[in-house]
Structure formats: C-alpha cells, structure tokens
Design a protein around this motif. Structure first.
Motif, PDB file in Angstrom:
ATOM      1  N   TRP A 180     -18.147   9.209  51.284  1.00 30.76           N
ATOM      2  CA  TRP A 180     -17.326   8.797  50.146  1.00 30.76           C
ATOM      3  C   TRP A 180     -17.766   7.440  49.612  1.00 30.76           C
ATOM      4  N   ALA A 209     -17.272  12.304  45.383  1.00 28.51           N
ATOM      5  CA  ALA A 209     -16.437  11.317  46.075  1.00 28.51           C
ATOM      6  C   ALA A 209     -14.983  11.741  46.077  1.00 28.51           C
ATOM      7  N   HIS A 230      -9.335   5.191  46.713  1.00 28.14           N
ATOM      8  CA  HIS A 230     -10.135   5.873  45.686  1.00 28.14           C
ATOM      9  C   HIS A 230      -9.442   5.816  44.330  1.00 28.14           C
TER      10      HIS A 230
END
Length: 608
Positions: A180, A209, A230
């Motif tokens: 990621w 990702a 994220h």
C-alpha cells in the motif's frame, strides 16, 4: 522517500524516475544480461525466502495461537460452504485472510493437510516482502546492491518470518501494508503527461492502493486504521493540488467498493460463527475513551507496543520512527527532490497515524487478561515494523554523521522513555501476571530466557545492538555487509529459537492433549458439541480435529448435553471416573471413547 530524477513544478515526482531512453544496438545487448541477472536474483531470493518459511513451519500441524488461528480456519471453512463453528462471545475474525486459505481447504483432505496448505500460502505471500522491501529501500535512496541485501534482512525479521508459521493475518499484513505504501507513493508522485492527462500508471497505482487498504480492512480491525490514513491522503492530494479531483475519483471508487464488499463478507460470517454475539471489543474502546483510567490503560499499553518494536529490531525501527517524525516536522530536509516536501510530509504523517492508531486503538480494545503481554506486545505493530526498519536502515547507511547521531539519540531516548512508562504503569505485574512465551519471540532471545520477561535487560540488549549497528554502518566499504550480517544473524536467531522453544513445544502439547483421531473415526461424525466448561484452547482444538463436523457449544451446568450430536466432549471433574462425567448419568447407548487430564483442562469424549 526520494528519487534521483527531479521533476518540474507541482507535478514533480518523488516516487519513480522517468524511464531511461532504451539503449540501441550493442548497448541494448549488453543491458539485457544485467536485467536477466537481477530477475534471476529476485527469483532465487524469493524461492529462498519461501524455503526458509516452509522449513521453520515444517512441524506446525495444529493451531496453537488460539483462538486466532482457529477462527481464521473456521471462517475459511464456512466460506467453502462447510459446517458452522460456534465461537460465540469471542473475538470476531474477519473473512479477508480466509479467502486466501480457500485453495488449502479445497485441496486438503484432512485437518493437517489443510493446515499445511495454509502455511504454504503464508510462505508464498510473506516472501513477497523481499521485492517490496527492495523497492522501498531504493525509493529511500539506498544503492541497488545494498537494497537487495537489506531487503533479505527485512524479509527475515521475526515480525515477518516467525508469524508466517501460523495461520494468522500477521503472516500477510506486513506485505499488504508495504505494498500500500509503495502504491500510494507512486500515485502521489507520477508526473502528468503532456497536455495535463493522467497516465494509466497513476490510476492503476491509486486503485491498487485503495484495494489493498480495503482488503486489509476485510482482514483485521487494524485495517480500519490503514483505511483512515488512506482517506486522509486521498483528501489531501486535491486539497494541496498534488492531484486533481478527477484523478482521485478512481482510487476513491475502488476503495469504497472494496470496503463495502469486505463489510458484506464479514457480516455474512456472523450467524455461522457468532450466533449468540461476540465479546464486544468496540464496547471496550468506548469505555476506555470515556474514563480517566481507560486513557491511562490505552496510552501506557500503546507505549509498550512501541517499546517492543524498538527493542525487537535492535533499535533500528526506532531510528526509522524518529526519521519519519523528522520528515513530518522538516519535510524539505527529508526530501531530495524539489517540490515534493509536502508529499513527503503527508506520507510520513500517514505512517505515524498508522503506528499511533494501531498501538492505541488495539490497546483500548484489549480486555484485561492478566498476562504480561497486555503491557508489552509486538504482534499488533508487526505489520508496520518492516517499513520502519527499512527507513532506519536507510538512515544508518545514508544519513550525514550529525543527522545519524541525532536520529540514534532520539531512538535511544524513545526506547528508554517507553520502558519507563511500562515500568511505571505495570510495575510488579510484569513479574506477577502470566508469562506467555508466544508473546515474546524477540525479547526472549535478547535476554536468553523463555520463562520470564525482563524489561530492562531487554532494553539494554536492544540499545547495545543499536550502538553496534551505528559502529558497523559507518565504514563506507565494509560497513554495509557487516551491518547486514549482524542484523540477519540476530533476526534469524530470534525466529529459529522461537520456533524451537515456543512453537514446536506448543504443537506437541496441543496434539498430545486433544488429538482424538486414534480413538474415533471423526470422518463418520457429522457434528460435535463441546461443553463450555472445557477450556477454550481445548474446545477449539476439538473443533479443529473434527474438521468435517458442525461444531457447537453448550453449558453442562444448565443445559443437558445435546444428544443430537454425534460426539460430545464434557468437562471431567476431579476425583471421579470419566464415565461419571455426564451430568446425572449418561443415557443408554452413550459411552466414553477418550479422556485426558491436562494442565490446560480435563475432558471426556462421548459417542454412541
């Protein structure tokens, strides 16, 4: 993270260099052997990493990290359409990782075969830390040769290697998190094409990702922290004009769709495994966040997790953590490419959010278990430790003398301060509470004691290793190979001794205490019911051996044993024969087929 090729303006790239112009004629012919050589090195290196994992896990045949391993195995069984397993009032085990285990279940014909197949899956995925660590070190500016060498060292850290011997999300989460980070770094920094068009590589990296984050969320609650980090980056990118909103859309859609699918997958398991509810870890979090004592517990235990990661890596991860914090405070000094300071800060801040979020959120959720591992524990942060270790290695190899000494001083101070917090909060509980050897594979090696925990001995050993790492890393020519050798020997030594002194004895004991295969043909039995008063490690092991049977639980104190079950396992009271373990006398036709008295608990198995 840095690179060697600057880019222009707001679309400068710290993630990847522009592809070089392909050599022509004889130059191309000379370039091909170099590429083939590196491809061969990575292929052989990956196979070697897989082989090491299979060798260490060769004697693992039964779940011993209970209830976690059992929970994931039973979840995988449910996903194949197999029978249910009642784990009510326990921790909820999510379905993301069990998806990877489906081939093992479909190909295995007995519980041991399924378990070995799961470990093979672990080895194949976990060994991918080698290329990922290499890419991470390259983006941190480490030379190609040393990136490959230290990628091998990163891949044999106990937080990567040792946990691959068990059917746990910890076997794959380090790879997921590293993947990621590399993908989101690429997405943030790939330069736009002429005319302002976004290249396909940008969208692929962003979507990849997001899907990895969604998969982490489907695997474990720690994935929720990754999801938050994220989302922060997706929002920051257009707000800071690193990316356009339309460039964010594919990544956002992929993340939302993947997260929704993971949530539906996890919800589908609940009625099959937790028909009477779970242990309400979310309630623990709420109580800890709303009381002063809860905050003390959460912050102290989270600090203990940070201490463990520092000591377990000889202080190198703490150096990496200090460097990441420094990149947040002074991003321009940490970025080698003009115009990428903001992105460097954002990525560094995301890593800090992951570290702090996992450490404190998991501590808030933990129930009081009266074990030392409550206060100092390594598994929860193991997924981010390889990243911090790689950053620490880059600092040791590349940082100027003054910066290196500052980072090392910060790492040592953090380690000692964290140890002081643990000592202040836990105090004599570190010697009074239960010592579980499985919780301490690294510190047991550092103190050479697998029966007791020694906070300050482990701290001193970690600081000595850190000092040695600084000394070994300084000579420009011979320093890197010596440093790599020392770190590799320590890391492999930790995993080998932990396997020999912790994992294998647990397997031998679990098999001796619970294996029913010689007493009864479990293939012919379609259901097994286990008394709630049988300790849960034994209860779950019985579920494991009766692999083809639907598993349920009952409380013999209030409920008669369910005679509809094919096998019933009852708690065996002291000072009575096994035949007297059935409350108020066994019905006609039922008889004892096996019984054991063990240190964990006593039981008797009945069938008709």
């Amino acid at each position: 993270m840095s690179t060697r090729t600057p880019a222009d303006g707001a679309s400068s790239s710290a993630a990847v260099t522009r592809p070089p112009v392909a050599p022509r004629g004889g130059d191309a012919d000379r370039a091909r052997p170099g590429r083939r050589r590196w491809a061969l090195l990575f292929g052989l290196g990956w196979l070697a990493q897989v082989a090491v994992r299979l060798w260490l896990g060769a004697e693992q045949t039964v779940p011993v990290a209970t209830p976690d391993e059992s929970g994931y195995l039973f979840a995988a069984r449910v996903l194949t359409g197999g029978p249910d397993a009642d784990m009510s009032f326990g921790t909820v085990y999510r379905g993301g990782y069990p998806l990877l285990l489906l081939p093992a279940l479909l190909l295995g014909d007995d519980p041991v075969g399924v378990y070995r197949g799961a470990l093979l899956t672990n080895a194949l995925v976990s060994a991918a830390m080698l290329p990922l660590a290499y890419l991470l070190l390259r983006r941190l500016g480490v030379r190609r040769r040393w990136s490959y060498v230290f990628a091998h060292v990163t891949a044999v850290l106990p937080c990567v290697l040792f946990y691959s011997e068990f059917v746990l999300t910890d076997a794959i989460l380090p790879v997921v998190l590293a993947g990621w980070l590399l993908l989101v770094h690429t997405w943030l920094n790939v330069p736009r094409l002429t005319g302002g068009r976004a290249p396909g590589r940008m969208h692929a990296a962003g979507a990849g990702a997001s899907l990895l984050v969604a998969y982490a969320y489907a695997c474990h609650s720690r994935g929720a922290i990754l999801l938050v980090a994220h989302a922060m980056l997706l929002l920051a990118a257009p707000a800071c004009r690193w990316r356009r909103w339309r460039d964010v859309l594919p990544a956002a859609v992929a993340g939302a769709a993947g997260t929704a699918a993971g949530a539906l997958l996890n919800r589908s398991l609940l009625p099959h495994m937790y028909p009477h509810g779970d242990n309400d870890l979310a309630g623990n979090v709420v109580r800890r966040l709303t009381t002063g004592d809860g905050w003390g517990w959460m912050l102290s235990l989270g600090t203990g997790q940070v201490w463990y990661q520092s000591v377990a890596t000889g202080g190198v991860a703490a150096v990496g953590l200090a460097a990441v914090a420094f990149a947040v405070l002074r991003p321009s000094a940490a970025s080698a490419v003009p115009g990428t300071a903001g992105r460097t800060r954002a990525l560094a801040l995301a890593v800090l959010v992951v570290v702090a979020g996992i450490a404190f959120a998991t501590s808030a959720a933990l129930p009081v278990e009266y074990r030392i591992g409550n206060y100092v524990y390594g598994r929860y942060l193991a997924c981010v430790t390889p990243v911090l270790f790689a950053v620490g290695v880059a600092v040791l190899l590349r940082a100027p003398q003054r910066a290196l000494l500052g980072a090392v001083a910060a790492a040592a101070s953090l380690t000692v301060a964290a140890a002081c917090v643990v000592q202040w909060y836990a105090g004599d509980l570190l010697s009074r509470y239960t010592y579980t050897a499985y919780d301490f594979p690294e510190t047991a090696f550092l103190t050479w004691d697998w029966t007791a925990f020694h906070l300050w001995h482990a701290t001193l050993a970690g600081l000595v290793l850190l000092l040695a790492a600084v000394v070994f890393a300084r000579p420009r020519r011979h320093g890197p190979p010596v440093l790599a050798a020392v770190l590799a020997v320590v890391a492999v030594g930790m995993s080998v001794t932990a396997t020999d002194r912790i994992a294998r004895p647990l397997v031998r004991d679990a098999t001796a205490h619970t294996d029913l295969r010689k007493s009864i043909d479990l293939r012919e039995k379609r259901s097994i019911a286990v008394d709630w008063n049988v300790p849960w490690p034994i209860r779950l092991s019985h579920y494991y051996w009766a692999w083809w049977s639907e598993a349920s639980v009952f409380d013999s104190r209030w409920t008669p044993p369910p005679q509809s079950a094919d096998v019933i396992v009852l708690s065996w009271p002291e000072n009575v024969p096994a035949a007297a373990s059935w409350p108020h006398g066994a019905p006609p036709g039922w008889h004892v087929v096996d019984s054991r008295r063990t240190l964990t608990g006593d039981w008797a198995a009945w069938t008709r």
